[in-house]
Design an enzyme around this catalytic site. Sequence first.
Site, short mmCIF file in Angstrom:
data_model
loop_
_atom_site.label_atom_id
_atom_site.label_comp_id
_atom_site.label_asym_id
_atom_site.label_seq_id
_atom_site.Cartn_x
_atom_site.Cartn_y
_atom_site.Cartn_z
N LYS A 2 91.60 77.92 79.91
CA LYS A 2 90.81 77.33 80.98
C LYS A 2 89.55 76.66 80.44
O LYS A 2 89.20 75.55 80.85
CB LYS A 2 90.48 78.40 82.01
CG LYS A 2 91.74 78.98 82.68
CD LYS A 2 91.46 80.19 83.50
CE LYS A 2 92.74 80.73 84.13
NZ LYS A 2 93.72 81.21 83.11
N LYS A 16 88.82 81.52 89.57
CA LYS A 16 89.74 82.37 88.81
C LYS A 16 89.05 82.92 87.56
O LYS A 16 88.07 82.35 87.07
CB LYS A 16 91.01 81.60 88.42
CG LYS A 16 90.79 80.23 87.81
CD LYS A 16 92.11 79.46 87.73
CE LYS A 16 91.90 78.03 87.26
NZ LYS A 16 93.15 77.26 87.21
N ARG A 69 103.74 70.99 85.18
CA ARG A 69 103.65 71.40 83.78
C ARG A 69 104.14 70.25 82.90
O ARG A 69 105.33 69.90 82.92
CB ARG A 69 104.48 72.67 83.57
CG ARG A 69 104.72 73.07 82.13
CD ARG A 69 103.47 73.39 81.35
NE ARG A 69 102.62 74.39 81.97
CZ ARG A 69 102.78 75.72 81.84
NH1 ARG A 69 103.79 76.19 81.16
NH2 ARG A 69 101.91 76.54 82.41
N ARG A 106 105.60 72.66 90.11
CA ARG A 106 105.76 73.98 90.73
C ARG A 106 105.10 73.96 92.10
O ARG A 106 103.88 73.87 92.21
CB ARG A 106 105.17 75.04 89.82
CG ARG A 106 105.91 75.11 88.47
CD ARG A 106 105.09 75.72 87.36
NE ARG A 106 103.90 74.94 87.07
CZ ARG A 106 102.96 75.33 86.20
NH1 ARG A 106 103.09 76.45 85.55
NH2 ARG A 106 101.91 74.57 85.99
N ARG A 162 99.27 79.33 95.26
CA ARG A 162 99.42 79.25 93.81
C ARG A 162 100.69 78.53 93.38
O ARG A 162 101.78 78.86 93.84
CB ARG A 162 99.40 80.67 93.21
CG ARG A 162 98.09 81.39 93.45
CD ARG A 162 98.18 82.86 93.07
NE ARG A 162 99.13 83.57 93.91
CZ ARG A 162 99.47 84.85 93.74
NH1 ARG A 162 98.95 85.53 92.74
NH2 ARG A 162 100.33 85.43 94.56
N ASP A 196 98.69 71.91 82.61
CA ASP A 196 98.85 72.08 84.05
C ASP A 196 98.09 70.97 84.75
O ASP A 196 96.87 70.80 84.54
CB ASP A 196 98.33 73.44 84.49
CG ASP A 196 99.25 74.58 84.06
OD1 ASP A 196 100.36 74.29 83.58
OD2 ASP A 196 98.84 75.75 84.19
N GLU A 209 94.48 73.36 83.35
CA GLU A 209 94.57 74.31 82.24
C GLU A 209 95.32 73.67 81.09
O GLU A 209 96.16 72.78 81.29
CB GLU A 209 95.30 75.61 82.65
CG GLU A 209 94.57 76.43 83.71
CD GLU A 209 95.24 77.77 83.96
OE1 GLU A 209 96.09 78.20 83.16
OE2 GLU A 209 94.90 78.41 84.99
N ASN A 217 97.61 75.21 78.28
CA ASN A 217 98.26 76.47 77.92
C ASN A 217 98.77 76.43 76.49
O ASN A 217 99.65 75.62 76.17
CB ASN A 217 99.42 76.75 78.88
CG ASN A 217 98.94 77.02 80.30
OD1 ASN A 217 98.60 78.13 80.65
ND2 ASN A 217 98.90 75.97 81.12
#
Length: 321
Positions: free
Chosen positions: A129, A164, A215, A230, A238, A278, A286, A288
């Site tokens: 993050k 978050k 993604r 997603r 979420r 993301d 984000e 990842n």
Amino acid sequence: MPGKPLSIAVVMDPIEAIKPKKDTTLAMLLAARKRGWSVAYLELGDLWLRDGVAMGRAHPLDVREDERAWFTRGEPAPTRLGDFDAILMRKDPPFDTEYIYATYILERAEMQGALVVNRPQGLRDMNEKVYTAWFPQCCAPTLITRDMAAMHAFLREHGRIVCKPLHGMGGRSIFVIELGDKNANVVFETLTDYGARYAIVQRYLPDIVTTGDSRVILVDGEPVPYVLARIPTDADNRGNLAAGAKGVGRPLNDRDRWLAGQIGPALRERGMLFVGLDVIGGFVTEINVTSPTGVRELDRQFGTDIAGTLMDAIARRCRPD
């Protein structure tokens, strides 16, 4: 790839507990075995350092495309980790002190001859993050702070925000707060432990409802041709598969390519061969680097071989000539 077969080790969570139909790590191992490479299996507790030498209790591993019996694991043997051609670090978060200690061991393995994917120093440096701050041109307004008053000011500025923790994964402890929400105080108090810990707040991006949390997978800095969008359920905010979101593939668009062009070269230079961006509404939320997923879903929908592309990148790194 031509030449002598490579030897690959994987550090992961217990293989018997994975969901083989969805597991990206299994896809990587299947791609390695398809090339005739040997595979060894380790968990975090199998790693140690002795007099500066990275060691592991390495189990010979065979894998197959069988949802009822997807692996055969042999008896372990003490092995110098640096003797492997490559090591896949696929242990899921939490990114805690034990994870950090494991990256020190893997960094010694890297210094002693193994290619580690992803690079241990990068795993430590690139909080998934916080590292978005290195690419502000790619991100929506974001605040990382321990100051609850600053969080309230950010909420007043934007009207609706996402909050978050910095160490979470899989959609855990993600809150959407609107201006006037009486839960705002308790959310800020909980995430920061009353100002003792950093947390992240971002402007809410309404595109999550329609186009989802996409993604974008980068292999050695280059995006694969498709992304996994997603889409949250009607009962959830979420966009995480682990939180029940639906995975819908789509082709890469121009904005995805631009984002990958901004971020991919820096990741390649720092040895991060397999990364998931993301993206919501055209903004990166984000980066990842620990154990990105989504490969199996895209391969099924589009006939891609993303793990095979990664194995080719590993082979090029191990055999630069």
